[in-house]
Design a protein around this motif. Structure first.
Motif, PDB file in Angstrom:
ATOM      1  N   ASP A 135       7.703   1.893  43.687  1.00 51.11           N
ATOM      2  CA  ASP A 135       7.436   3.514  43.819  1.00 51.11           C
ATOM      3  C   ASP A 135       7.289   4.534  42.674  1.00 51.11           C
ATOM      4  O   ASP A 135       6.699   5.337  42.901  1.00 51.11           O
ATOM      5  N   THR A 136       7.937   4.282  41.662  1.00 53.82           N
ATOM      6  CA  THR A 136       7.796   4.893  40.511  1.00 53.82           C
ATOM      7  C   THR A 136       6.173   4.923  40.189  1.00 53.82           C
ATOM      8  O   THR A 136       5.643   5.953  39.745  1.00 53.82           O
ATOM      9  N   GLN A 137       5.831   3.867  40.132  1.00 53.41           N
ATOM     10  CA  GLN A 137       4.157   3.685  39.577  1.00 53.41           C
ATOM     11  C   GLN A 137       3.604   4.614  40.789  1.00 53.41           C
ATOM     12  O   GLN A 137       2.525   5.115  40.212  1.00 53.41           O
ATOM     13  N   SER A 138       3.638   4.340  42.016  1.00 52.51           N
ATOM     14  CA  SER A 138       2.787   5.129  42.765  1.00 52.51           C
ATOM     15  C   SER A 138       2.938   6.588  42.686  1.00 52.51           C
ATOM     16  O   SER A 138       2.163   7.231  42.914  1.00 52.51           O
ATOM     17  N   ILE A 139       4.198   6.859  42.490  1.00 53.78           N
ATOM     18  CA  ILE A 139       4.263   8.419  42.388  1.00 53.78           C
ATOM     19  C   ILE A 139       3.720   9.099  41.126  1.00 53.78           C
ATOM     20  O   ILE A 139       3.088  10.087  41.085  1.00 53.78           O
ATOM     21  N   ILE A 140       3.665   8.314  40.177  1.00 58.01           N
ATOM     22  CA  ILE A 140       3.008   8.687  38.797  1.00 58.01           C
ATOM     23  C   ILE A 140       1.744   8.602  38.944  1.00 58.01           C
ATOM     24  O   ILE A 140       0.994   9.758  38.698  1.00 58.01           O
ATOM     25  N   THR A 141       0.941   7.690  39.548  1.00 57.31           N
ATOM     26  CA  THR A 141      -0.450   7.616  39.875  1.00 57.31           C
ATOM     27  C   THR A 141      -1.109   8.531  40.852  1.00 57.31           C
ATOM     28  O   THR A 141      -2.095   9.020  40.695  1.00 57.31           O
ATOM     29  N   THR A 142      -0.352   8.701  41.713  1.00 59.21           N
ATOM     30  CA  THR A 142      -0.737   9.739  42.791  1.00 59.21           C
ATOM     31  C   THR A 142      -0.414  11.160  42.568  1.00 59.21           C
ATOM     32  O   THR A 142      -1.208  12.092  43.066  1.00 59.21           O
ATOM     33  N   TYR A 143       0.645  11.399  42.066  1.00 57.72           N
ATOM     34  CA  TYR A 143       0.921  13.047  41.725  1.00 57.72           C
ATOM     35  C   TYR A 143       0.886  13.288  40.269  1.00 57.72           C
ATOM     36  O   TYR A 143       0.394  14.469  40.151  1.00 57.72           O
ATOM     37  N   ALA A 144       1.264  12.746  39.221  1.00 57.68           N
ATOM     38  CA  ALA A 144       1.227  13.079  37.745  1.00 57.68           C
ATOM     39  C   ALA A 144      -0.206  12.875  37.292  1.00 57.68           C
ATOM     40  O   ALA A 144      -0.589  14.109  36.973  1.00 57.68           O
ATOM     41  N   VAL A 145      -0.628  11.950  37.336  1.00 59.91           N
ATOM     42  CA  VAL A 145      -2.080  11.571  36.569  1.00 59.91           C
ATOM     43  C   VAL A 145      -3.026  12.557  37.166  1.00 59.91           C
ATOM     44  O   VAL A 145      -3.863  12.944  36.142  1.00 59.91           O
ATOM     45  N   PRO A 146      -3.451  12.790  38.303  1.00 56.89           N
ATOM     46  CA  PRO A 146      -4.277  13.535  38.695  1.00 56.89           C
ATOM     47  C   PRO A 146      -4.243  15.194  38.015  1.00 56.89           C
ATOM     48  O   PRO A 146      -5.053  15.490  37.719  1.00 56.89           O
ATOM     49  N   PHE A 148      -2.657  15.673  35.321  1.00 52.89           N
ATOM     50  CA  PHE A 148      -2.623  15.510  33.828  1.00 52.89           C
ATOM     51  C   PHE A 148      -4.144  15.338  33.434  1.00 52.89           C
ATOM     52  O   PHE A 148      -4.686  15.954  32.537  1.00 52.89           O
ATOM     53  N   LYS A 149      -5.085  14.786  34.190  1.00 51.35           N
ATOM     54  CA  LYS A 149      -6.198  14.702  34.120  1.00 51.35           C
ATOM     55  C   LYS A 149      -7.221  16.041  34.019  1.00 51.35           C
ATOM     56  O   LYS A 149      -7.990  16.323  33.274  1.00 51.35           O
ATOM     57  N   LYS A 150      -6.444  16.726  34.803  1.00 53.97           N
ATOM     58  CA  LYS A 150      -6.931  18.313  34.891  1.00 53.97           C
ATOM     59  C   LYS A 150      -6.386  19.093  33.782  1.00 53.97           C
ATOM     60  O   LYS A 150      -6.886  20.434  33.529  1.00 53.97           O
ATOM     61  N   ASP A 152      -3.217  19.962  33.497  1.00 47.99           N
ATOM     62  CA  ASP A 152      -2.087  20.602  33.774  1.00 47.99           C
ATOM     63  C   ASP A 152      -0.857  19.425  33.958  1.00 47.99           C
ATOM     64  O   ASP A 152      -0.347  19.401  34.827  1.00 47.99           O
ATOM     65  N   TYR A 153      -0.144  19.691  32.747  1.00 47.36           N
ATOM     66  CA  TYR A 153       0.886  18.507  32.518  1.00 47.36           C
ATOM     67  C   TYR A 153       2.162  19.168  33.105  1.00 47.36           C
ATOM     68  O   TYR A 153       3.110  18.356  33.887  1.00 47.36           O
ATOM     69  N   SER A 154       2.377  20.335  33.339  1.00 49.28           N
ATOM     70  CA  SER A 154       3.531  21.104  33.940  1.00 49.28           C
ATOM     71  C   SER A 154       3.400  20.722  35.491  1.00 49.28           C
ATOM     72  O   SER A 154       4.486  20.218  35.978  1.00 49.28           O
ATOM     73  N   LYS A 155       2.197  20.946  36.064  1.00 47.73           N
ATOM     74  CA  LYS A 155       2.335  20.700  37.295  1.00 47.73           C
ATOM     75  C   LYS A 155       2.542  19.323  37.777  1.00 47.73           C
ATOM     76  O   LYS A 155       2.972  18.882  38.792  1.00 47.73           O
ATOM     77  N   GLY A 156       1.703  18.267  37.048  1.00 43.65           N
ATOM     78  CA  GLY A 156       1.986  16.946  37.249  1.00 43.65           C
ATOM     79  C   GLY A 156       3.284  16.509  37.010  1.00 43.65           C
ATOM     80  O   GLY A 156       3.728  15.869  37.909  1.00 43.65           O
TER      81      GLY A 156
END
Length: 171
Positions: A135-146, A148-150, A152-156
């Motif tokens: 679950d954690t891995q899925s949340i990070i790859t789906t919500y945070a990483v995209p 972060f790539k832009k 916008d670390y705060s939004k991620g």
């Protein structure tokens, strides 16, 4: 007489030699926590990747969530993991360091490094039935990483934390 004097001298100086210790220099090793900050809050932006308003907003969200659901989520950003060689080792030791103080002990610790391009989530075993590693891995790859790539670390972080909170609210 000389033998007795010699024996007395040996007896007198032996304990001082045996009991004396050389002063050891204090080295920071991978097991030492001297390099961790002495104070931690809900959001700890040591890498300076968020502005003050973003930190305040995320901190208030995390504080309100803890008051309502009793799960403490702590976010830490760092530019360096020295003296550690691996990011997961750093996150684990930081989690242990924070757990030693009941006021700081997080249920979930999120450690992020923009410079090292790494993120690690540590959680206590008691919540694994609500929030598994997958679950954690899925949340990070789906919500945070995209985000972060832009850049916008705060939004991620905000999106990832929101999803983690949603998972913890269930049941």
């Amino acid at each position: 007489m000389k033998k007795i004097f010699f024996i007395i001298l040996i007896i007198l100086f032996s304990p001082s030699i045996v009991l004396s210790q050389a002063k050891k220099e204090k080295n920071v090793t991978a097991n030492s926590n001297d390099f961790f900050s002495k104070s931690y809050d809900y959001v700890n932006d040591f890498e300076k990747i968020m502005n003050a308003d973003q930190i305040t907003t995320l901190s208030n969200t995390l504080k309100a969530f803890e008051k309502k659901h009793l799960y403490k989520i702590t976010v830490v950003t760092t530019a360096s993991i020295a003296p550690y060689n691996a990011f997961p080792d750093y996150a684990l030791e930081l989690d242990k360091y924070l757990a030693a103080d009941p006021k700081l002990d997080p249920t979930i610790l999120i450690v992020v490094s923009k410079q090292l391009r790494q993120i690690q989530v540590q959680s206590i075993d008691l919540i694994r039935y609500k929030l598994s590693d997958s679950d954690t891995q899925s949340i990070i790859t789906t919500y945070a990483v995209p985000e972060f790539k832009k850049g916008d670390y705060s939004k991620g972080l905000e999106l990832a934390v929101e999803q983690i909170m949603n998972k913890l609210k269930t049941y």
